[in-house]
Design a protein around this motif. Sequence first.
Motif, PDB file in Angstrom:
ATOM      1  N   ILE A  73      43.793  42.206  32.885  1.00 47.65           N
ATOM      2  CA  ILE A  73      44.118  42.071  34.312  1.00 47.65           C
ATOM      3  C   ILE A  73      45.099  43.154  34.738  1.00 47.65           C
ATOM      4  CG2 ILE A  73      45.062  40.540  36.077  1.00 47.65           C
ATOM      5  CD1 ILE A  73      42.332  39.723  34.852  1.00 47.65           C
ATOM      6  N   GLY A  74      46.067  43.444  33.903  1.00 48.43           N
ATOM      7  CA  GLY A  74      47.038  44.488  34.235  1.00 48.43           C
ATOM      8  C   GLY A  74      46.411  45.864  34.309  1.00 48.43           C
ATOM      9  N   GLU A  75      45.507  46.168  33.364  1.00 51.17           N
ATOM     10  CA  GLU A  75      44.804  47.453  33.418  1.00 51.17           C
ATOM     11  C   GLU A  75      43.964  47.551  34.685  1.00 51.17           C
ATOM     12  OE1 GLU A  75      44.163  48.507  28.704  1.00 51.17           O
ATOM     13  OE2 GLU A  75      42.787  47.111  29.675  1.00 51.17           O
ATOM     14  N   ARG A  76      43.252  46.472  34.995  1.00 49.65           N
ATOM     15  CA  ARG A  76      42.441  46.441  36.217  1.00 49.65           C
ATOM     16  C   ARG A  76      43.303  46.662  37.444  1.00 49.65           C
ATOM     17  NH1 ARG A  76      40.903  40.723  38.405  1.00 49.65           N
ATOM     18  NH2 ARG A  76      43.034  41.048  39.179  1.00 49.65           N
ATOM     19  N   ASP A  77      44.427  45.934  37.524  1.00 47.46           N
ATOM     20  CA  ASP A  77      45.273  46.046  38.712  1.00 47.46           C
ATOM     21  C   ASP A  77      45.961  47.404  38.792  1.00 47.46           C
ATOM     22  OD1 ASP A  77      44.450  43.530  39.320  1.00 47.46           O
ATOM     23  OD2 ASP A  77      46.409  42.569  39.113  1.00 47.46           O
ATOM     24  N   GLY A  78      46.213  48.022  37.636  1.00 46.60           N
ATOM     25  CA  GLY A  78      46.756  49.380  37.659  1.00 46.60           C
ATOM     26  C   GLY A  78      45.770  50.352  38.296  1.00 46.60           C
ATOM     27  N   LEU A  79      44.489  50.186  37.993  1.00 41.22           N
ATOM     28  CA  LEU A  79      43.463  51.024  38.622  1.00 41.22           C
ATOM     29  C   LEU A  79      43.359  50.734  40.115  1.00 41.22           C
ATOM     30  CD1 LEU A  79      40.685  50.796  35.870  1.00 41.22           C
ATOM     31  CD2 LEU A  79      42.105  52.793  36.411  1.00 41.22           C
ATOM     32  N   ASP A  92      50.480  42.310  28.445  1.00 37.06           N
ATOM     33  CA  ASP A  92      49.902  42.859  29.681  1.00 37.06           C
ATOM     34  C   ASP A  92      50.894  42.722  30.827  1.00 37.06           C
ATOM     35  OD1 ASP A  92      47.834  44.107  31.063  1.00 37.06           O
ATOM     36  OD2 ASP A  92      46.835  42.234  31.576  1.00 37.06           O
ATOM     37  N   PRO A  93      52.005  43.478  30.790  1.00 35.42           N
ATOM     38  CA  PRO A  93      53.082  43.269  31.764  1.00 35.42           C
ATOM     39  C   PRO A  93      52.710  43.544  33.214  1.00 35.42           C
ATOM     40  CG  PRO A  93      53.461  45.267  30.489  1.00 35.42           C
ATOM     41  CD  PRO A  93      52.311  44.551  29.835  1.00 35.42           C
ATOM     42  N   GLN A  94      51.662  44.332  33.441  1.00 33.56           N
ATOM     43  CA  GLN A  94      51.272  44.638  34.822  1.00 33.56           C
ATOM     44  C   GLN A  94      50.364  43.567  35.421  1.00 33.56           C
ATOM     45  OE1 GLN A  94      50.969  48.857  36.819  1.00 33.56           O
ATOM     46  NE2 GLN A  94      49.092  48.453  35.714  1.00 33.56           N
ATOM     47  N   ALA A  95      50.040  42.540  34.630  1.00 31.78           N
ATOM     48  CA  ALA A  95      49.136  41.503  35.125  1.00 31.78           C
ATOM     49  C   ALA A  95      49.752  40.698  36.254  1.00 31.78           C
ATOM     50  CB  ALA A  95      48.726  40.574  33.985  1.00 31.78           C
TER      51      ALA A  95
END
Length: 260
Positions: free
Chosen positions: A66-72, A185-188
Amino acid sequence: MSPARNDGPSPPGARRLVGPVRPLHAATLLVAWEQGQREGPVERALTLLGQALPETPREVLAALTIGERDGLLLALRMGMFGPTAPCVVGCPRCDETLELELSLADFSLPPPVETESVIRFEGLGLGVRAPTSQDLLEVRRAGDATALAAALLARCARVTEGAEPGALVPAHAAEAVAAEMARLDPQAELRLELSCAACSIDFSTVFDVVAYLWQEVETAAQRLLLEVDLLARSYGWSEHDILALTPTRRRAYLRLTGMA
């Protein structure tokens, strides 16, 4: 020791298959908007990224954390609408309206070093991985928030040591597993720490990048549809021809018609 695989997809490596995000132009924005009308938030996030990353299969995007997705999505938002995001937040104590402008670069974190780990809990080894969009899609019909959390726990964590490998994680380990998921996943969860000037309360709220970006896409789509309608009526041009114009040219033609 590597954690045992479970029913959900495993995200490691998916990030490497994703190229640079491309801002949506007029035509692709309308395609994403039209498809998103029939979708929920998780699907909308994947639809937006699918238009921004046309070479990346949807299943690869769904396997990102989720964090990787939201970073994009943050990168997409900054490329389309700029690096700052105006927000209005209500104080939970006094209902005072707080107006702020977020610098989205402050929320952009580097990709996680690891998305899977093993933690110890009451003599057990628990294999934990960060949830993905695919996980959220699979558990969305689980029921209330408690049932949804239990279903997500079952997908993203399993026993690796101290009991039968692959067994379900004990329910009372949920808090420890959730903490490990957040670490992986801290950006989640993009959380804002705020203070109300009116009543002096300190509080926090979550910045939902999917909802925020989708609202902006809807606004932009409605504006585009209006421009297409006005220019088609004035010049007889097709939607394809109008959307192929740059925003600057569309506005210039609208001014010539007296409708801008």
